[in-house]
Design a protein around this motif. Structure first.
Motif, short mmCIF file in Angstrom:
data_model
loop_
_atom_site.label_atom_id
_atom_site.label_comp_id
_atom_site.label_asym_id
_atom_site.label_seq_id
_atom_site.Cartn_x
_atom_site.Cartn_y
_atom_site.Cartn_z
N TYR A 1 0.83 -1.21 0.00
CA TYR A 1 0.00 0.00 0.00
C TYR A 1 0.86 1.26 0.00
CZ TYR A 1 -3.85 -3.14 1.33
OH TYR A 1 -4.79 -4.14 1.38
N ASN B 1 2.41 1.70 -3.39
CA ASN B 1 1.42 2.19 -4.35
C ASN B 1 1.19 3.69 -4.17
OD1 ASN B 1 0.97 -0.32 -5.49
ND2 ASN B 1 -0.67 -0.84 -4.09
N SER B 2 1.12 4.15 -2.94
CA SER B 2 0.92 5.58 -2.71
C SER B 2 2.08 6.40 -3.26
CB SER B 2 0.75 5.85 -1.21
OG SER B 2 -0.48 5.35 -0.73
N CYS C 1 1.72 9.21 -5.98
CA CYS C 1 1.93 10.59 -5.56
C CYS C 1 3.08 11.27 -6.30
CB CYS C 1 2.21 10.64 -4.05
SG CYS C 1 0.75 10.40 -3.03
N HIS D 1 -2.56 2.28 -11.63
CA HIS D 1 -1.96 3.49 -11.04
C HIS D 1 -2.25 4.71 -11.90
CE1 HIS D 1 0.74 0.31 -9.23
NE2 HIS D 1 0.39 0.99 -8.15
N TRP E 1 -1.74 12.22 -1.19
CA TRP E 1 -1.45 11.11 -0.28
C TRP E 1 -2.65 10.80 0.61
CZ3 TRP E 1 2.91 8.05 0.27
CH2 TRP E 1 2.96 7.25 1.41
N ALA F 1 -9.47 6.83 -4.31
CA ALA F 1 -8.82 5.54 -4.16
C ALA F 1 -9.83 4.40 -4.05
CB ALA F 1 -7.94 5.56 -2.91
N PRO G 1 -3.88 2.38 -2.83
CA PRO G 1 -2.97 3.18 -2.01
C PRO G 1 -3.25 2.97 -0.52
CG PRO G 1 -4.66 4.58 -2.96
CD PRO G 1 -4.85 3.21 -3.55
#
Length: 283
Positions: A76, A79-80, A84, A145, A214, A220, A231
């Motif tokens: 996770y 992925n963020s 970002c 993504h 974020w 999300a 994320p």
């Protein structure tokens, strides 16, 4: 015309201000303290209803280790970051170019184009849920993504352009005209004259946009559904089981998820404060 500083007011006003400040800080810290305490509790302590007292047994290492071993928290977080970093870079680059054009070039639709960027900030993003979801599905980007990256770049462009345009307006036109007289190209003027002057603004904008993206939870949930793409904000929600919620793991995950934007802020704090106050003392 302007309110007097609090130091110049009477004793009653100073005392009221200081007491109210401490009360507001305590109220703001109570939820954070509850999350921190829950992140080190045992499941037996939580099931016993000990939500606000001191934990009977501290399980700091156990809980924070289990977050990474028993859940996909590492994925996770990755992925963020994958969402970002390119989203912030894309939004800041595009808005800086657009802000320069709107601030330093005079053309007929300048004010209307600027108004369009401003108006986009007032559109409630919830009403875009179905059109954006259908668009990502039709383009084959759903549950990737790129769906979140493209959306955040597009949605943050309005605020970022407004931010950068207002900073660039304060750059003296004489600097740009002098460079043009010397035969410097427009691209080199932008790169060597404008960008160094707005570096604090770029740092402040990057921190703000990174925090916005974020912490995003709504999109999300709408645009992704698998753990390979989800994320950290949506991932924390996925840690809640169907029959039992592991609140200690969710709280520990929330603390871990808050660390990157906090670290970024303290790293860029000097530039962030300079960017927010840039031009505040200009006549």
């Amino acid at each position: 015309m302007f309110p007097r500083p609090i130091e110049q007011r009477g004793k009653v006003a100073n005392a009221t201000y200081r007491i109210s400040l401490y009360i507001a800080v305590c109220l703001w810290l109570i939820p954070l303290a509850a999350v921190l305490m829950t992140s080190v509790r045992s499941i037996a302590d939580i099931n016993a209803g000990n939500y606000w007292g001191m934990p009977d047994e501290l399980q700091f290492v156990e809980n924070y280790t289990q977050v990474f071993t028993a859940t996909p928290m590492a994925r996770y977080l990755l992925n963020s970051l994958l969402i970002c970093i390119p989203a912030v870079a894309g939004a800041v680059v595009l808005s800086t170019l657009a802000g320069f054009a709107l601030a330093k070039y005079k053309f007929r639709a300048n004010i209307w184009l600027f108004a369009l960027f401003i108006g986009g900030n007032f559109v409630p993003f919830q009403i875009l849920m179905i059109p954006v979801r259908d668009l990502t599905i039709s383009l084959g980007l759903y549950d990737t993504h790129w769906a979140l990256i493209f959306f955040h770049v597009a949605f943050q462009a309005g605020f970022c352009t407004l931010f950068m345009r207002n900073f660039m307006v304060g750059i003296p036109d004489a600097l740009i005209e002098a460079a043009r007289v010397e035969g410097v190209s427009e691209w080199r003027i932008f790169w060597y004259v404008v960008l160094p002057l707005v570096r604090p603004a770029l740092a402040a904008l990057s921190v703000l946009v990174f925090t916005f993206i974020w912490n995003d939870f709504f999109w999300a949930l709408v645009l992704v559904q698998s753990d390979e793409v989800r994320p950290v904000t949506a991932g924390l929600n996925a840690l809640q089981g169907q029959w039992l919620a592991s609140w200690q793991y969710m709280s520990a995950g929330a603390v871990i998820a808050a660390l990157p934007p906090v670290a970024l802020f303290f790293t860029m704090q000097r530039h962030f404060i300079a960017g927010l106050t840039l031009g505040a003392t200009k006549g």
